[in-house]
Design an enzyme around this catalytic site. Structure first.
Site, PDB file in Angstrom:
ATOM      1  N   ALA A   1       0.829  -1.212   0.000  1.00  0.00           N
ATOM      2  CA  ALA A   1       0.000   0.000   0.000  1.00  0.00           C
ATOM      3  C   ALA A   1       0.862   1.261   0.000  1.00  0.00           C
ATOM      4  O   ALA A   1       0.548   2.239  -0.683  1.00  0.00           O
ATOM      5  CB  ALA A   1      -0.924  -0.013   1.217  1.00  0.00           C
TER       6      ALA A   1
ATOM      7  N   VAL B   1       3.960   1.571  -1.251  1.00  0.00           N
ATOM      8  CA  VAL B   1       4.616   1.732  -2.558  1.00  0.00           C
ATOM      9  C   VAL B   1       3.596   2.184  -3.605  1.00  0.00           C
ATOM     10  O   VAL B   1       3.862   3.102  -4.403  1.00  0.00           O
ATOM     11  CB  VAL B   1       5.312   0.415  -2.989  1.00  0.00           C
ATOM     12  CG1 VAL B   1       5.841   0.503  -4.413  1.00  0.00           C
ATOM     13  CG2 VAL B   1       6.446   0.087  -2.014  1.00  0.00           C
ATOM     14  N   ARG B   2       2.415   1.568  -3.583  1.00  0.00           N
ATOM     15  CA  ARG B   2       1.424   1.891  -4.623  1.00  0.00           C
ATOM     16  C   ARG B   2       0.893   3.314  -4.462  1.00  0.00           C
ATOM     17  O   ARG B   2       0.746   4.051  -5.437  1.00  0.00           O
ATOM     18  CB  ARG B   2       0.286   0.876  -4.587  1.00  0.00           C
ATOM     19  CG  ARG B   2       0.773  -0.552  -4.928  1.00  0.00           C
ATOM     20  CD  ARG B   2       0.246  -1.014  -6.258  1.00  0.00           C
ATOM     21  NE  ARG B   2       1.003  -2.137  -6.763  1.00  0.00           N
ATOM     22  CZ  ARG B   2       0.477  -3.328  -7.085  1.00  0.00           C
ATOM     23  NH1 ARG B   2      -0.812  -3.543  -6.941  1.00  0.00           N
ATOM     24  NH2 ARG B   2       1.252  -4.274  -7.592  1.00  0.00           N
TER      25      ARG B   2
ATOM     26  N   ASN C   1       7.148  -1.334  19.118  1.00  0.00           N
ATOM     27  CA  ASN C   1       7.677  -0.396  20.090  1.00  0.00           C
ATOM     28  C   ASN C   1       9.158  -0.043  19.893  1.00  0.00           C
ATOM     29  O   ASN C   1       9.540   1.123  19.883  1.00  0.00           O
ATOM     30  CB  ASN C   1       7.454  -1.012  21.473  1.00  0.00           C
ATOM     31  CG  ASN C   1       7.349   0.040  22.518  1.00  0.00           C
ATOM     32  OD1 ASN C   1       8.350   0.694  22.793  1.00  0.00           O
ATOM     33  ND2 ASN C   1       6.168   0.243  23.072  1.00  0.00           N
ATOM     34  N   GLY C   2      10.001  -1.088  19.718  1.00  0.00           N
ATOM     35  CA  GLY C   2      11.440  -0.856  19.562  1.00  0.00           C
ATOM     36  C   GLY C   2      11.726  -0.065  18.299  1.00  0.00           C
ATOM     37  O   GLY C   2      12.576   0.852  18.288  1.00  0.00           O
TER      38      GLY C   2
ATOM     39  N   ASP D   1       1.769  -8.348  18.861  1.00  0.00           N
ATOM     40  CA  ASP D   1       1.454  -8.148  20.288  1.00  0.00           C
ATOM     41  C   ASP D   1       0.260  -7.218  20.555  1.00  0.00           C
ATOM     42  O   ASP D   1      -0.293  -7.239  21.655  1.00  0.00           O
ATOM     43  CB  ASP D   1       2.676  -7.595  21.031  1.00  0.00           C
ATOM     44  CG  ASP D   1       3.792  -8.618  21.149  1.00  0.00           C
ATOM     45  OD1 ASP D   1       3.579  -9.775  20.764  1.00  0.00           O
ATOM     46  OD2 ASP D   1       4.879  -8.250  21.630  1.00  0.00           O
TER      47      ASP D   1
ATOM     48  N   ARG E   1      -6.753 -34.586  30.172  1.00  0.00           N
ATOM     49  CA  ARG E   1      -5.508 -33.939  30.610  1.00  0.00           C
ATOM     50  C   ARG E   1      -5.706 -32.438  30.868  1.00  0.00           C
ATOM     51  O   ARG E   1      -6.617 -31.824  30.304  1.00  0.00           O
ATOM     52  CB  ARG E   1      -4.437 -34.104  29.528  1.00  0.00           C
ATOM     53  CG  ARG E   1      -3.775 -35.453  29.594  1.00  0.00           C
ATOM     54  CD  ARG E   1      -2.811 -35.655  28.466  1.00  0.00           C
ATOM     55  NE  ARG E   1      -2.046 -36.865  28.679  1.00  0.00           N
ATOM     56  CZ  ARG E   1      -1.420 -37.530  27.728  1.00  0.00           C
ATOM     57  NH1 ARG E   1      -1.462 -37.116  26.483  1.00  0.00           N
ATOM     58  NH2 ARG E   1      -0.746 -38.620  28.008  1.00  0.00           N
TER      59      ARG E   1
ATOM     60  N   ARG F   1       3.770 -16.205  14.510  1.00  0.00           N
ATOM     61  CA  ARG F   1       4.262 -15.051  13.747  1.00  0.00           C
ATOM     62  C   ARG F   1       4.174 -15.262  12.243  1.00  0.00           C
ATOM     63  O   ARG F   1       4.375 -14.322  11.471  1.00  0.00           O
ATOM     64  CB  ARG F   1       5.703 -14.755  14.163  1.00  0.00           C
ATOM     65  CG  ARG F   1       5.837 -14.118  15.522  1.00  0.00           C
ATOM     66  CD  ARG F   1       6.434 -12.728  15.438  1.00  0.00           C
ATOM     67  NE  ARG F   1       7.764 -12.793  14.902  1.00  0.00           N
ATOM     68  CZ  ARG F   1       8.865 -12.771  15.648  1.00  0.00           C
ATOM     69  NH1 ARG F   1       8.785 -12.676  16.947  1.00  0.00           N
ATOM     70  NH2 ARG F   1      10.034 -12.815  15.088  1.00  0.00           N
TER      71      ARG F   1
END
Ligand code: F6P
Length: 327
Positions: free
Chosen positions: A26, A28-29, A107-108, A132, A167, A260
Site C-alpha cells: 500500500a 509503494v502503490r 515499540n522498539g 502483540d 488432561r 508469527r
C-alpha cells in the site's frame, strides 16, 4: 514549513508480523500514485546502516498481499542503538537523497525512529506492525488478528487431545509484555483460564479454580499462559500446580513462532492496506513523527512518543468477562 517530499524510504523492523507485506504494498502503490520515488530498506535499521536500499516500483510489490513475513526482511538492530550506528544510517539515507521514512514495526522500531528523527531532522511515519497489539494509538496492530487465529486453531487441536486423555494443558502464547494475544485466544478458544502480565494470578488461585472444576467433574482443561506473566513460564506454572494438586495428568505446549507466520487474515490485509495508504497521505499532508493507527474504525495519527510511552492494556471488562465465561 515542512520540506517537500520526493523520495521516501520504507522498511520493516523488529519481530515480523503477517500483513507487513500488505502494508508495504500500500505504501509503494500510493506513493507511486503521487509520483514519489520509494526505496525499500532491507533488514530494518541494520540495512539502513549498511546502505542496503533498493528502488521499489508498483510491480515490485505485486503478488505479496497474501504472504506472511516481510519481503524486505527484518532485524533487531543493536548497532542502531549507538550514536555511531545512527550516524551511518543517516549517511546512507543522504546518499539516496531520502526526504522521509516510513517504518513498519513495533515499540522498539518506533523508539529508534523517534530518536533518529530528532537527531537528524528526518520526518518519520510509523505503521504499527506487531502481533502483540501493544501500541497506544491504534485499536489493532497489523498481525495481531492472524496471530490469534493461528493460536485459536492450535488450541482447538490441543483441546481435542486434552479431552480424549482427560488432561490439563498449559498452552503458552506470545506477547512479551502484553496479554492481548493470550486474553483473546482464551476467549476465542473457550479456555479454562488465562494468565496474563496485566493481572496477578497466584498459583494458589489457579489451584482453587482447578479444584472447583474437578468437583464439577470437568475432566480436562486448557489454560492459556502469556509469556511475560508475573507467575512464571507455562513449564513453571505446570510444575507448581502439580505440586499442589495432582488430580490431572498435566502437559505443556508452547505455540511459539508459529504465531508469527502464515498468510494474513482478511482483517490484517485490510488494516495493513489502510494504514500503509494513509501513512503516505499523512506524509504528503506534512505530518511528521506520528504513527498511523485505527481508532474506532477511523484513521488517527498519534505522536510516536505517545505510541511508545503510553500504556495500552486490555480492557478490564474483557478480562472480567473472560473470567466469568471460563467458570
Ligand atoms: O514482539 C513480537 C514478539 O513476537 C513477542 O511476542 C515475542 O516475545 C518476541 O517478539 C520474540 O522475538 P524473537 O523472534 O526475536 O525471539
Amino acid at each position: 514549513m515542512s520540506k517537500e517530499i520526493k523520495r521516501i524510504a520504507v522498511f520493516t523492523s523488529g519481530g515480523d508480523a503477517p500483513g507487513m507485506n500488505a502494508a508495504l504494498r500500500a505504501v509503494v502503490r500510493n506513493a507511486s500514485f503521487h509520483d514519489l520515488h520509494v526505496y525499500g530498506v532491507f533488514r530494518g535499521y541494520e540495512g539502513m546502516i549498511d546502505g542496503d536500499l533498493e528502488r521499489l516500483e508498483r510491480g515490485d510489490v505485486g503478488n505479496i498481499i497474501h504472504r506472511g513475513g516481510t519481503i524486505l526482511k527484518t532485524a533487531r538492530s543493536e548497532r542502531f542503538r549507538t550514536e555511531e550506528g545512527r550516524k551511518a544510517a543517516y549517511e546512507s539515507l543522504l546518499a539516496f537523497d531520502i526526504d522521509a521514512c516510513i517504518a513498519i514495526g513495533g515499540n522498539g522500531t518506533f523508539t529508534g525512529a523517534d530518536l533518529f528523527a530528532e537527531e537528524f531532522n528526518m520526518p518519520f511515519i510509523g505503521i504499527p506492525g506487531t502481533i502483540d497489539n501493544d501500541l497506544f494509538g491504534t485499536d489493532y496492530t497489523i498481525g495481531f488478528d492472524t496471530a490469534i487465529n493461528t493460536a485459536i486453531e492450535a488450541v482447538d487441536k490441543i483441546r481435542d487431545t486434552a479431552d480424549s486423555h482427560n488432561r490439563l494443558f498449559f498452552v503458552e502464547v506470545m506477547g512479551r509484555h502484553s496479554g492481548y494475544i493470550a486474553l483473546n485466544t482464551g476467549i476465542g478458544s473457550g479456555a479454562g483460564s488465562v494468565i496474563i502480565p496485566e493481572v496477578d494470578t497466584p498459583v494458589e488461585a489457579l489451584v482453587e479454580a482447578l479444584k472447583k472444576s474437578a468437583r464439577r467433574k470437568k475432566l480436562f482443561s486448557v489454560i492459556i499462559v502469556a509469556e511475560g506473566n508475573q507467575t512464571g513460564s507455562a513449564q513453571d506454572i505446570a510444575r507448581m500446580v502439580k505440586e499442589q494438586f495432582d488430580f490431572y495428568d498435566t502437559k505443556v505446549a508452547i505455540i511459539g513462532h508459529l504465531q508469527r507466520g502464515g498468510s494474513p487474515t482478511a482483517m490484517d490485509r485490510v488494516l495493513a492496506s489502510r494504514l500503509g495508504f494513509h501513512a503516505v497521505e499523512g506524509l504528503l499532508e506534512g505530518r511528521e513523527n506520528v504513527m498511523a493507527g485505527l481508532v474506532n474504525n477511523k484513521i488517527k495519527f498519534t505522536p510516536l512518543k505517545e505510541a511508545i510511552v503510553k500504556p495500552k492494556k486490555p480492557d478490564k471488562e474483557l478480562i472480567r468477562m473472560a473470567e466469568i465465561l471460563a467458570l
